[in-house]
Motif scaffolding. Structure first.
Motif, PDB file in Angstrom:
ATOM      1  N   SER A 459      -7.699   7.695  -0.670  1.00  0.00           N
ATOM      2  CA  SER A 459      -7.555   6.530  -1.525  1.00  0.00           C
ATOM      3  C   SER A 459      -8.917   5.869  -1.682  1.00  0.00           C
ATOM      4  CB  SER A 459      -6.551   5.541  -0.938  1.00  0.00           C
ATOM      5  OG  SER A 459      -7.106   4.877   0.178  1.00  0.00           O
ATOM      6  N   GLN A 462      -7.519  -0.588  -0.607  1.00  0.00           N
ATOM      7  CA  GLN A 462      -6.425  -1.425  -1.073  1.00  0.00           C
ATOM      8  C   GLN A 462      -6.760  -2.065  -2.419  1.00  0.00           C
ATOM      9  OE1 GLN A 462      -5.265  -4.365   1.732  1.00  0.00           O
ATOM     10  NE2 GLN A 462      -3.376  -4.899   0.679  1.00  0.00           N
ATOM     11  N   ASP A 463      -5.831  -1.909  -3.376  1.00  0.00           N
ATOM     12  CA  ASP A 463      -5.936  -2.493  -4.716  1.00  0.00           C
ATOM     13  C   ASP A 463      -7.147  -1.968  -5.489  1.00  0.00           C
ATOM     14  OD1 ASP A 463      -3.673  -4.053  -4.184  1.00  0.00           O
ATOM     15  OD2 ASP A 463      -4.891  -5.629  -3.275  1.00  0.00           O
ATOM     16  N   HIS A 465      -8.547   1.242  -7.850  1.00  0.00           N
ATOM     17  CA  HIS A 465      -7.969   2.342  -8.622  1.00  0.00           C
ATOM     18  C   HIS A 465      -9.008   3.186  -9.355  1.00  0.00           C
ATOM     19  CE1 HIS A 465      -4.066   0.609  -7.804  1.00  0.00           C
ATOM     20  NE2 HIS A 465      -4.501  -0.560  -8.267  1.00  0.00           N
ATOM     21  N   TRP A 486      -4.162   6.203  -7.294  1.00  0.00           N
ATOM     22  CA  TRP A 486      -2.960   5.370  -7.404  1.00  0.00           C
ATOM     23  C   TRP A 486      -2.108   5.635  -6.181  1.00  0.00           C
ATOM     24  CZ3 TRP A 486       2.097   7.045  -7.315  1.00  0.00           C
ATOM     25  CH2 TRP A 486       3.072   6.079  -7.596  1.00  0.00           C
ATOM     26  N   SER A 487      -1.465   4.595  -5.667  1.00  0.00           N
ATOM     27  CA  SER A 487      -0.581   4.761  -4.514  1.00  0.00           C
ATOM     28  C   SER A 487       0.524   3.732  -4.575  1.00  0.00           C
ATOM     29  CB  SER A 487      -1.356   4.621  -3.201  1.00  0.00           C
ATOM     30  OG  SER A 487      -1.893   3.321  -3.082  1.00  0.00           O
ATOM     31  N   SER A 488       1.660   4.106  -4.027  1.00  0.00           N
ATOM     32  CA  SER A 488       2.802   3.217  -3.924  1.00  0.00           C
ATOM     33  C   SER A 488       3.684   3.726  -2.797  1.00  0.00           C
ATOM     34  CB  SER A 488       3.587   3.168  -5.239  1.00  0.00           C
ATOM     35  OG  SER A 488       4.753   2.368  -5.107  1.00  0.00           O
ATOM     36  N   GLY A 489       3.757   2.956  -1.727  1.00  0.00           N
ATOM     37  CA  GLY A 489       4.559   3.392  -0.587  1.00  0.00           C
ATOM     38  C   GLY A 489       4.006   4.674   0.011  1.00  0.00           C
ATOM     39  N   ASN A 490       4.868   5.708   0.115  1.00  0.00           N
ATOM     40  CA  ASN A 490       4.432   6.986   0.687  1.00  0.00           C
ATOM     41  C   ASN A 490       4.037   7.982  -0.387  1.00  0.00           C
ATOM     42  OD1 ASN A 490       6.898   7.597  -0.402  1.00  0.00           O
ATOM     43  ND2 ASN A 490       7.776   8.462   1.470  1.00  0.00           N
ATOM     44  N   ARG A 491       3.726   7.488  -1.577  1.00  0.00           N
ATOM     45  CA  ARG A 491       3.281   8.355  -2.662  1.00  0.00           C
ATOM     46  C   ARG A 491       1.867   7.960  -3.087  1.00  0.00           C
ATOM     47  NH1 ARG A 491       7.616   7.474  -7.152  1.00  0.00           N
ATOM     48  NH2 ARG A 491       7.275   5.325  -6.417  1.00  0.00           N
ATOM     49  N   SER A 492       1.032   8.944  -3.330  1.00  0.00           N
ATOM     50  CA  SER A 492      -0.337   8.656  -3.748  1.00  0.00           C
ATOM     51  C   SER A 492      -0.904   9.852  -4.486  1.00  0.00           C
ATOM     52  CB  SER A 492      -1.230   8.314  -2.546  1.00  0.00           C
ATOM     53  OG  SER A 492      -1.370   9.433  -1.699  1.00  0.00           O
TER      54      SER A 492
END
Length: 951
Positions: A459, A462-463, A465, A486-492
């Motif tokens: 990644s 945090q925040d 992109h 991009w990431s959301s929860g356990n997906r990235s």
């Protein structure tokens, strides 16, 4: 009566046996002290005072204070004398000396007017008559003053200053006591729920309830508000002195039973986050719903704590965070994350902070300062030497290079790419794990001298992109890099692309011999272009990664006896892989990992000869292959962990050709492997790691079995010892077994795998928590080393000659003895001092192997923050001794190389400016005749300017 001068000198010696100050100040202080004694003995008390004051300013000392008091007493300045005697009495004096000072005070007391100043609380600065004359000390304090009226003033931070007038008389003592009143401000609290308790410390007393008013010291304060059935809150408020500020409180109703999480750390003020949300600063108490929560404790310059905690209803859970710098864990040593100290091998980690601060442009540059490593650049490829071994034409085949555990060495020639043929730059890299010694017990062929695992980031933070980088540098270099995440929860998902173009050196001087006809000045012909694309994605326990790198390079060195200075010599390499992976930890004692991948590599080389010799020639080497691996980790019993794995590799097609030249048959190969690793903590101070691997090749008669055993001991609290013994092998590649060009090189009739047996002992001693001294010794025994040799063959296999170059196994056993030492100090991520020395001695090695090994390597690295820490300075110096061939000195590779870099952050921007080979050291490295017609000159001073924006 004033004591005799001889008594003064004797007492001054008895008062204190001061330590020896090994610096110029101490010498000057001693001389001033002696001059004072001489002046005192002559009755020149004013001159003696001048010398004593000079001595005391240079080196504060109790015996000097005593002599100053004596001088004032001799001059009849009894107030000053009393003050210095009184100050001296506060020191921790021997009983006899304290008695002597007390007698002096008693002798002076009838001659002075005294006032004893006390304050409640203690520790206030005491002033007499005027504040601009400075403080007379801190309360409680007894002052000697001239008889009469005086104004006594006291002042203490956070309290109101106060004063009083006193009248003192000679021979009498007056007492003056002050009660100091705290300066406060008011906080008017309103909100819900009524009756909520308000505290100014997590476990402090209740200072008010809602609604209510609290009196607090001025400044920024944190108020802790709690009420049954409500989630507690923390509120930051700026309290004005002698003023009032409103604060509205609203506590959220708790949905389910809660417990308290008490978080402390060895650093106060560390940021605490729970489930990604701010939760205050250490020490703190957080009330949370029962269940599992993710705790994060962070502070500048140290590794953060990330820990899962389980909160139990109506109970208190305590977590203490030891925030110290520690290198990140490594995976390459055992195929699972372990601390560097627990890794069953000598291990070094290069962190992302180091990669950015030193500005290394390639993997090879990053490894150049690692203990035991050295580089060879023949302007075609960059080769990694390890512990004295970098045989000519090796192509890094004896080091296993991984991309997050995925093998990057190709299967045609076994080549491990290390420069722009590996990646355009290192911006995507999170860390580089360097594991020395045999690694075939886990990784099979090629993990001969070590394993290098390059771990990319997942990644941008945090925040964040988007990240865009532009760079320019010497040798006509321009480079661009872009990353999106991009990431959301356990997906990235993270994708990146980079490109580089460089014109190379303006000229390259090749000196084959002192004869003018054997010296060439090549203009240009050193250009390089590269491009990289990569992707990483994760959905729960499934992950996917892919990378493509393509690179072309012009060759100014006339390899393989091509025409010097002729345009057209070049190589082009392409490397691609795509891998799917599944990893899941089912329980604390069982986890499973599976992966499958497709790889391909493409090589194309064009070499220009005279038309009479056939003109330009092209050679290619292409390979496509698939890999699968299944690995399980099982905890058999307490303090034991067993890893079992199976692998299969299918080389679908390995094609090589020369044009013009004979038609070479496409080859296939299948490899089946099984391995195990048992890690056992025998004792809190002793661990054992034992591994074994079996590899079955369908086209090689032998079945290599490679064990490795490591004993990791902590013989005492500050010591760490690793004893490692193991075997490794390298199977002959398709290129070595079957390549023939019909002109200079023929295929061998048979080749055996190379083998190495290594014994290594490494001991580290921690002088402090951040400073470690390391010494190591090793012994290698290498058999069946594969290298190009001249061999007589029937006419036609190598044109008109019967002498061919053929890959063959060396007879006998090559021996290496080596010793290494290092000092590493790193109290923080951006503060580092690392120094190392390596020595190796070879026996029974071929001339060309011995000729490529510098016996001595010295390296030093410094990284330090500047100013507020947002700017970093980094410098690296490496020395390599001459390689035992050629004319010696710089013409045989001896060089001192210094690099310098300045980097930092400014808002969303990150910058780097650096110079490589700062001293513009000129040196040449001898390489094989096939790679260059002469020792290859290395690049001189170069610079890099780089700017990155993250959004």
């Amino acid at each position: 009566m004033v004591p005799s001068r001889s008594g003064l000198l004797v007492l001054s010696l008895l008062l204190l046996s001061s330590p020896a100050w090994a610096d110029n100040n101490a010498d000057e202080a001693d001389i001033a002290f002696e001059l004072g004694n001489d002046a005192y003995a002559k009755g020149q008390y004013t001159e003696a005072l001048r010398s004593y004051f000079t001595s005391y300013r240079l080196v504060p000392n109790r015996n000097v204070l005593f002599n100053i008091a004596r001088c004032f007493e001799a001059l009849g300045k009894f107030n000053e004398a009393y003050r210095y005697y009184n100050d001296l009495l506060t020191e921790d004096l021997p009983t006899e000396d304290a008695s002597e000072v007390s007698r002096s005070l008693d002798r002076l007391r009838p001659k002075v007017a005294l006032v004893k100043v006390t304050t409640v609380p203690k520790g206030a600065d005491v002033y007499v008559d005027r504040m601009d004359l400075g403080s007379r000390g801190r309360s409680p304090q007894t002052l000697a003053l001239s008889p009469g009226r005086h104004k006594i003033m006291v002042k203490k931070d956070g309290y109101r200053p106060t004063e009083a007038t006193v009248v003192v008389a000679r021979g009498k003592e007056t007492e003056q006591t002050f009660d100091l009143f705290l300066i406060t401000g008011g906080v008017e609290l309103t909100g819900t729920p009524e009756g909520a308790e308000v505290r100014d410390a997590p476990n402090g007393p209740v200072i008010t309830r809602l609604p209510g008013r609290a009196r607090l010291p001025p400044g920024q304060r944190i108020l802790y508000v709690r009420a049954p059935g409500y989630a507690p809150g923390q509120y930051v408020v700026d309290v004005p002195a002698d003023g009032s500020v409103p604060l509205s409180v609203s506590l959220r109703v708790q949905d389910r039973p809660s417990g308290r999480l008490v978080v402390t750390a060895n650093r106060d003020g560390a940021t605490v986050r729970v489930d990604g949300q701010p939760a205050g600063f250490t020490p703190t108490v957080v009330t949370l719903p029962e269940g599992e929560h993710q705790l994060e404790v962070e502070s500048r310059e140290v590794r953060p704590l990330h820990q899962k905690v389980t909160v139990i209803a109506d109970q208190e859970v305590k977590v203490h965070a030891e925030l110290r710098y520690a290198p990140p864990p490594v995976r390459a040593a055992s195929k699972s994350l372990v601390a560097v100290d627990d890794a069953p091998a000598s291990t070094t980690v290069l962190t992302q902070e180091e990669l950015r601060a030193f500005g290394w442009r390639t993997l090879a540059e990053a490894l150049s300062g690692v203990r035991g490593f050295f580089l060879t650049d023949d302007r075609t490829y960059t080769y990694l030497g390890v512990r004295g071994f970098s045989p000519p034409g090796d192509l890094n085949t004896r080091i296993s290079i991984l991309w997050d555990g995925h093998p990057m060495n190709d299967v045609w020639a076994g080549q491990g790419f290390a420069a722009h043929d590996f990646n355009v730059d290192l911006l995507e890299i999170e860390r580089i794990e360097v594991v020395r010694g045999p690694g075939s017990s886990l990784y099979g062929t090629g993990a001969f001298f070590g394993v290098i695992n390059v771990v990319p980031r997942e990644s941008l933070g945090q925040d964040k992109h988007l990240e865009v980088t532009g760079a320019v540098g010497a040798l006509g270099t321009t480079r661009g890099h872009a990353t999106a995440a991009w990431s959301s929860g356990n997906r990235s998902i993270l994708v990146s692309a980079a490109a580089l173009t460089a014109s190379g050196a303006d000229t390259t001087r090749l000196i084959a011999s002192p004869a003018p006809e054997d010296q060439y000045l090549v203009t240009g012909l050193d250009a390089e272009r590269a491009a990289t694309g990569s992707m990483r994605a994760r959905v729960g326990d499934f992950a996917f990664q892919a990378m493509l790198n393509v690179r072309s390079k012009e060759l100014p060195t006339a390899p393989y006896n091509t025409l010097p200075g002729t345009d057209g010599n070049r190589v082009k390499d392409l490397r691609f892989f795509a891998e799917a992976r599944y990893e899941r930890e089912f329980t604390e004692n069982f986890s499973l990992s599976a992966r499958g991948s497709f790889d391909l590599s493409r090589y194309d080389g064009i070499y220009v000869y005279e038309q009479s010799a056939g003109g330009p020639r092209e050679e290619t080497g292409d390979a496509d292959w698939v890999n699968t691996e299944l690995r399980a980790r099982v905890g058999l019993f307490e303090n034991n962990r067993l890893t079992l794995g199976v692998e299969a590799q299918g080389q679908l097609g390995v094609r090589q050709s020369t044009n013009p030249g004979p038609v070479l048959e496409s080859k296939t190969r299948t490899i089946l492997s099984a391995y195990l690793l048992d890690e056992w903590k025998l004792h809190p101070r002793l661990s054992l790691s034992a591994g074994l691997r079996l590899d079955k090749y369908t086209d090689v008669d032998e079945t290599p079995i490679t064990p490795r055993v490591a004993l990791i001991a902590r013989p005492y609290d500050a010591g760490l010892t690793k004893l490692v013994a193991g075997n490794a092998f390298r199977a002959p590649t398709i290129y070595e077994l079957h390549y023939a060009d019909g002109i200079t090189q023929a295929a061998p009739e048979a080749l055996d795998p190379e083998t190495i047996t290594t014994f290594e002992l490494e001991h580290g001693h921690d002088l402090t928590d951040e400073l470690r001294l390391t010494v190591a010794g090793y012994h290698n025994r290498i058999s069946n080393l594969v290298r190009l040799q001249e061999e007589s063959r029937p006419p036609g296999q190598c044109g008109a000659t019967t002498e061919c170059l053929v890959f063959g196994n060396d007879s006998g056993t090559t021996l290496a003895w080596g010793a290494e030492a290092g000092v590493h100090w790193q109290p923080g991520r951006y503060l580092l001092v690392d120094m190392s020395y390596s020595y190796v001695r070879l026996r029974n090695a071929s001339d060309e192997v011995s000729a490529a090994a510098p016996a001595h390597l010295v390296s030093g690295r410094l990284l330090m923050p500047i100013g507020g820490g947002d700017m970093r300075l980094a410098t690296q110096a490496t020395y390599q001794s001459a390689r035992p061939t050629g004319d010696g000195g710089a013409d045989s590779g001896e060089a001192l190389l210094v690099s310098f870099g300045l980097s930092g952050d400014y808002g969303p921007l990150r910058y780097f400016a650096g110079v490589h080979n700062l001293l513009d050291t000129s040196y040449r490295i001898p390489v094989s005749d096939e790679n260059s017609i002469a020792p290859v000159p290395q690049y001189g001073r170069t610079f890099t300017l780089q700017l990155t924006g993250t959004f």
